[in-house]
Scaffold this active site. Sequence first.
Site, PDB file in Angstrom:
ATOM      1  N   ASP A 139       0.838  -1.200   0.000  1.00  0.00           N
ATOM      2  CA  ASP A 139       0.000   0.000   0.000  1.00  0.00           C
ATOM      3  C   ASP A 139       0.871   1.248   0.000  1.00  0.00           C
ATOM      4  O   ASP A 139       2.092   1.183   0.082  1.00  0.00           O
ATOM      5  CB  ASP A 139      -0.986  -0.021   1.176  1.00  0.00           C
ATOM      6  CG  ASP A 139      -0.286  -0.003   2.531  1.00  0.00           C
ATOM      7  OD1 ASP A 139       0.907   0.328   2.576  1.00  0.00           O
ATOM      8  OD2 ASP A 139      -0.925  -0.317   3.540  1.00  0.00           O
ATOM      9  N   ARG A 140       0.226   2.392  -0.110  1.00  0.00           N
ATOM     10  CA  ARG A 140       0.956   3.647  -0.300  1.00  0.00           C
ATOM     11  C   ARG A 140       1.921   3.952   0.842  1.00  0.00           C
ATOM     12  O   ARG A 140       3.038   4.440   0.615  1.00  0.00           O
ATOM     13  CB  ARG A 140      -0.039   4.802  -0.451  1.00  0.00           C
ATOM     14  CG  ARG A 140       0.610   6.159  -0.680  1.00  0.00           C
ATOM     15  CD  ARG A 140      -0.434   7.240  -0.814  1.00  0.00           C
ATOM     16  NE  ARG A 140      -1.213   7.081  -2.026  1.00  0.00           N
ATOM     17  CZ  ARG A 140      -0.860   7.591  -3.198  1.00  0.00           C
ATOM     18  NH1 ARG A 140       0.265   8.294  -3.314  1.00  0.00           N
ATOM     19  NH2 ARG A 140      -1.628   7.422  -4.255  1.00  0.00           N
TER      20      ARG A 140
END
Length: 340
Positions: A100-101
């Site tokens: 994820d980011r």
Amino acid sequence: MRSKLAEVAYRGLNGVFAVYKPPGMAALQVKTTVQLNLLKDLNSLKQRPLKTMVKILRDTGQTDETKALTVTEVPSLADHPLAIGPRYQDIGIRWLTPLDRMASGIMVMAVEDGTRKLGMLHAAQFPSVYEIKGRLGIATDTFDDTGKVIEKATHHHVTREKIDRVVAAMMRVHQSAMTRFSGVDMQSQEAYELAVRGLLRPSLDKLPPIILRMKCLHFENPDFTIEMECVKEEGAFLRKMAHEIGLEMKSAAVATQVRRISQGPFNLEHALLKKHWKLDYISEAIQICKPLVKKKKVLPYYKMKRTLPEEVFKELKETEAKLDIMKKRTTFLESGDNAS
């Protein structure tokens, strides 16, 4: 490398490699950046000659009418890059398991024909190792230090020994779940051999994340670092583990950093930094990673789906039924609120 033909370089882009994703960068952005860099480098290399076309020309130097026409081959301007665009406009790239980011670390990717190996790699259920840094004293709505603070708590009573005990207890719970959902008779020789080699894996895809190994690497109140090896994990689960540790410590905690340091046979030594996401480095990385994705390397991780005990299936079906009921209730309530 820059002197070679683009066709030769393109044929070498078939395989698996790894990149290091920096925090704050989405997985899709990583894929797009790698893709654009490869296309830019391929189009900057020496391209194949233009296609030719047959053209009939009138020979103005001849007066004899029978020899006034000549047949010749000339380059076809319809094949010129200025007319049809760059030679290379798309290249197939896929990832094995995205981050994820907010997370950073190794991301295994495949290009062109190398994407065919992803099915085998997914079936192998490679365990991933993470370093999770946390901080005691606060809790947020996102379980990391970027979320909204919803609670503050004391943390001076927390010691390294207490964290070690909590981590060991959490690992035992997950190891028990692993043996239960592995589909292997735990009294058999096969179960012993798989456990010794660390190859026990869940035999079903629809299962929650499971921790294989977990330990505290560093503690200096209020900061701590946990190393965790797990399968079927997600970013939210990893950050929530730091939150759970804080609760078990009668305090609160958030994750300040999540970093994947290995995935199966791939580790940080194989990961390309952002400045190396270019044709030359990726081509070299594909050659280095070829031995890591051979069948004899992957098959020890891979295990055919096994038949789970009937009571385990029954429990899974009951859990799924409860989740379906909860979803239906939520949908009904939301529709009522919208109607009002």
